[in-house]
Design an enzyme around this catalytic site. Sequence first.
Site, PDB file in Angstrom:
ATOM      1  N   PRO A   1     -16.148  -2.614   1.044  1.00 26.93           N
ATOM      2  CG  PRO A   1     -16.362  -2.107   3.318  1.00 26.93           C
ATOM      3  CD  PRO A   1     -15.341  -2.245   2.233  1.00 26.93           C
ATOM      4  CG  LEU A   2     -19.229   1.427   2.298  1.00 23.93           C
ATOM      5  CD1 LEU A   2     -18.909   2.726   3.030  1.00 23.93           C
ATOM      6  CD2 LEU A   2     -20.687   1.020   2.539  1.00 23.93           C
ATOM      7  CB  ALA A   3     -18.860  -0.728  -4.362  1.00 23.84           C
ATOM      8  N   GLY A   4     -16.023   1.092  -2.797  1.00 22.89           N
ATOM      9  CA  GLY A   4     -15.183   2.276  -2.995  1.00 22.89           C
ATOM     10  C   GLY A   4     -15.990   3.557  -3.110  1.00 22.89           C
ATOM     11  N   GLY A   5     -17.216   3.564  -2.607  1.00 25.15           N
ATOM     12  CA  GLY A   5     -18.077   4.750  -2.658  1.00 25.15           C
ATOM     13  C   GLY A   5     -19.065   4.701  -3.820  1.00 25.15           C
TER      14      GLY A   5
ATOM     15  CG  PHE B   1     -23.113   5.749  -1.249  1.00 25.18           C
ATOM     16  CD1 PHE B   1     -24.245   5.257  -0.637  1.00 25.18           C
ATOM     17  CD2 PHE B   1     -21.868   5.279  -0.860  1.00 25.18           C
ATOM     18  CE1 PHE B   1     -24.134   4.309   0.364  1.00 25.18           C
ATOM     19  CE2 PHE B   1     -21.759   4.335   0.144  1.00 25.18           C
ATOM     20  CZ  PHE B   1     -22.894   3.840   0.753  1.00 25.18           C
TER      21      PHE B   1
ATOM     22  CE1 TYR C   1      -3.388  -2.618  -0.170  1.00 31.86           C
ATOM     23  CE2 TYR C   1      -3.966  -2.172   2.100  1.00 31.86           C
ATOM     24  CZ  TYR C   1      -4.187  -2.857   0.922  1.00 31.86           C
ATOM     25  OH  TYR C   1      -5.209  -3.775   0.851  1.00 31.86           O
TER      26      TYR C   1
HETATM   27  N1  LIG Z   1      -7.279  -7.711  -0.035  1.00 31.78           N
HETATM   28  C1  LIG Z   1      -7.383  -6.976  -1.118  1.00 31.78           C
HETATM   29  O1  LIG Z   1      -7.055  -7.411  -2.245  1.00 31.78           O
HETATM   30  C2  LIG Z   1      -7.911  -5.586  -1.005  1.00 31.78           C
HETATM   31  C3  LIG Z   1      -8.241  -4.853  -2.168  1.00 31.78           C
HETATM   32  C4  LIG Z   1      -8.757  -3.568  -1.997  1.00 31.78           C
HETATM   33  C5  LIG Z   1      -8.930  -3.037  -0.707  1.00 31.78           C
HETATM   34  N2  LIG Z   1      -8.568  -3.788   0.386  1.00 31.78           N
HETATM   35  C6  LIG Z   1      -8.754  -3.278   1.758  1.00 31.78           C
HETATM   36  O2  LIG Z   1     -10.064  -2.782   1.882  1.00 31.78           O
HETATM   37  C7  LIG Z   1      -9.995  -1.464   2.434  1.00 31.78           C
HETATM   38  C8  LIG Z   1     -11.199  -0.688   2.073  1.00 31.78           C
HETATM   39  O3  LIG Z   1     -11.304  -0.526   0.651  1.00 31.78           O
HETATM   40  P1  LIG Z   1     -12.042   0.757   0.081  1.00 31.78           P
HETATM   41  O4  LIG Z   1     -11.344   1.986   0.519  1.00 31.78           O
HETATM   42  O5  LIG Z   1     -12.245   0.557  -1.362  1.00 31.78           O
HETATM   43  O6  LIG Z   1     -13.433   0.607   0.883  1.00 31.78           O
HETATM   44  P2  LIG Z   1     -14.808   1.366   0.883  1.00 31.78           P
HETATM   45  O7  LIG Z   1     -15.103   1.668   2.312  1.00 31.78           O
HETATM   46  O8  LIG Z   1     -15.766   0.566   0.082  1.00 31.78           O
HETATM   47  O9  LIG Z   1     -14.561   2.716   0.077  1.00 31.78           O
HETATM   48  C9  LIG Z   1     -14.039   3.856   0.682  1.00 31.78           C
HETATM   49  C10 LIG Z   1     -14.316   5.015  -0.266  1.00 31.78           C
HETATM   50  O10 LIG Z   1     -15.734   5.190  -0.361  1.00 31.78           O
HETATM   51  C11 LIG Z   1     -16.029   6.547  -0.185  1.00 31.78           C
HETATM   52  N3  LIG Z   1     -17.358   6.653   0.426  1.00 31.78           N
HETATM   53  C12 LIG Z   1     -17.801   6.058   1.559  1.00 31.78           C
HETATM   54  N4  LIG Z   1     -19.092   6.422   1.805  1.00 31.78           N
HETATM   55  C13 LIG Z   1     -19.443   7.259   0.822  1.00 31.78           C
HETATM   56  C14 LIG Z   1     -20.644   7.978   0.503  1.00 31.78           C
HETATM   57  N5  LIG Z   1     -21.730   7.873   1.275  1.00 31.78           N
HETATM   58  N6  LIG Z   1     -20.659   8.752  -0.598  1.00 31.78           N
HETATM   59  C15 LIG Z   1     -19.552   8.866  -1.377  1.00 31.78           C
HETATM   60  N7  LIG Z   1     -18.393   8.222  -1.144  1.00 31.78           N
HETATM   61  C16 LIG Z   1     -18.344   7.425  -0.064  1.00 31.78           C
HETATM   62  C17 LIG Z   1     -14.949   7.075   0.716  1.00 31.78           C
HETATM   63  O11 LIG Z   1     -14.839   8.453   0.543  1.00 31.78           O
HETATM   64  P3  LIG Z   1     -14.261   9.416   1.700  1.00 31.78           P
HETATM   65  O12 LIG Z   1     -12.805   9.103   1.789  1.00 31.78           O
HETATM   66  O13 LIG Z   1     -14.575  10.766   1.170  1.00 31.78           O
HETATM   67  O14 LIG Z   1     -14.977   9.112   2.966  1.00 31.78           O
HETATM   68  C18 LIG Z   1     -13.730   6.320   0.222  1.00 31.78           C
HETATM   69  O15 LIG Z   1     -13.145   6.985  -0.886  1.00 31.78           O
HETATM   70  C19 LIG Z   1      -8.663  -0.933   1.904  1.00 31.78           C
HETATM   71  O16 LIG Z   1      -8.187   0.162   2.647  1.00 31.78           O
HETATM   72  C20 LIG Z   1      -7.795  -2.133   2.085  1.00 31.78           C
HETATM   73  O17 LIG Z   1      -7.391  -2.244   3.435  1.00 31.78           O
HETATM   74  C21 LIG Z   1      -8.076  -5.044   0.260  1.00 31.78           C
END
Ligand SMILES: NC(=O)c1ccc[n+]([C@@H]2O[C@H](COP(=O)([O-])OP(=O)(O)OC[C@H]3O[C@@H](n4cnc5c(N)ncnc54)[C@H](OP(=O)(O)O)[C@@H]3O)[C@@H](O)[C@H]2O)c1
Length: 292
Positions: free
Chosen positions: A205-209, A212, A47
């Site tokens: 879990p929120l499909a990266g935002g 929404f 990362y």
């Molecule tokens: N094992 C693997 O291969 C793998 C792959 C990918 C990720 N991961 C892990 O999973 C973690 C989480 O992944 P993720 O960051 O994609 O997760 P996520 O929680 O699905 O997405 C986070 C993103 O969603 C946005 N978001 C949340 N609520 C929102 C809303 N109501 N409206 C608009 N945007 C919203 C956030 O924006 P804001 O920042 O503005 O709040 C942030 O950019 C990573 O940090 C990593 O640790 C693991």
Amino acid sequence: MKTLKLSPIVWGAWRLTRSSLTVQDLNRLIHECAELGITSFDHADIYGGYAAEGIFGQALKLSPGLRDQVQLLTKCGIAAVSTLRPEHGTKTYNSSAAHIAACIDLSLESLGTGQLDLLMLHRPDYLMNARETAQALKKAVQSGKVRAVGVSNFLPSQVLLLRQYMDVPLAVNQVEFSLGAMQALDNGVLDQCQQFDIVPMAWSPLAGGSLFGDSDLAKRLKPELTRLAGEHHCTPDAVALAWLMRCPSGVVPVVGSVRIERLRDAWRATQLELGRQDWYRLWVAGAGRQLP
Ligand SMILES: NC(=O)c1ccc[n+]([C@@H]2O[C@H](COP(=O)([O-])OP(=O)(O)OC[C@H]3O[C@@H](n4cnc5c(N)ncnc54)[C@H](OP(=O)(O)O)[C@@H]3O)[C@@H](O)[C@H]2O)c1
């Protein structure tokens, strides 16, 4: 060996180096997360181009004793191209004993700890020698450098193969799972987790935002998420996480926002239990089709 206990929601560090957080801001965020109940922090060596673990380690160091209040999770097994790892050359997946051992030492140093609470193999390696990899994971636990081991993005057949040679348990399988990516419900991953007491961790879990935004998926989900958020006095984020956590295998979402207000919203999911009707209405909205 103390067994691993994860917080019901985990914070993920993938977006850390793309944020404007300073080390001091991150230290505050870790404290605020811990006060909320989010005590487990998910990393991977790669990362931030191999930089995120080091930044997190510096943030932890600002508060003596903070390390002992949190669980540090990390992954190895992707050898990415980086000036910080010139020996990697081409990008590969690498589950060899030598690579795993070297990665553990580097992660321990970056995070500034003597023990990782959980080490995961980041992705299945097409060249995995299961016997060798299992031995390397066992050695990591026996040495005390790692408390527990697991996998990420493994299909059930790959878990079975590795498990056959393991005499320490595989604690988790961290896979993509959200209302926008529901394959874990059908490909056997969640069934297998339930069968073997493996904790399924849901990444993005929120499909990266994108649950929404303005996408077709978001438009389909909006009426249900908004209705349920109103009924439960929470945000659509919390409803979407509660949908994952309703699965009987005990899904642990790994949320990626660096904003504490979003994480507070997310935490509300731990107090919601969606009914069967609502769960399936969300499934239909997410899948974009009726149940067969
Ligand atoms: N094992 C693997 O291969 C793998 C792959 C990918 C990720 N991961 C892990 O999973 C973690 C989480 O992944 P993720 O960051 O994609 O997760 P996520 O929680 O699905 O997405 C986070 C993103 O969603 C946005 N978001 C949340 N609520 C929102 C809303 N109501 N409206 C608009 N945007 C919203 C956030 O924006 P804001 O920042 O503005 O709040 C942030 O950019 C990573 O940090 C990593 O640790 C693991």
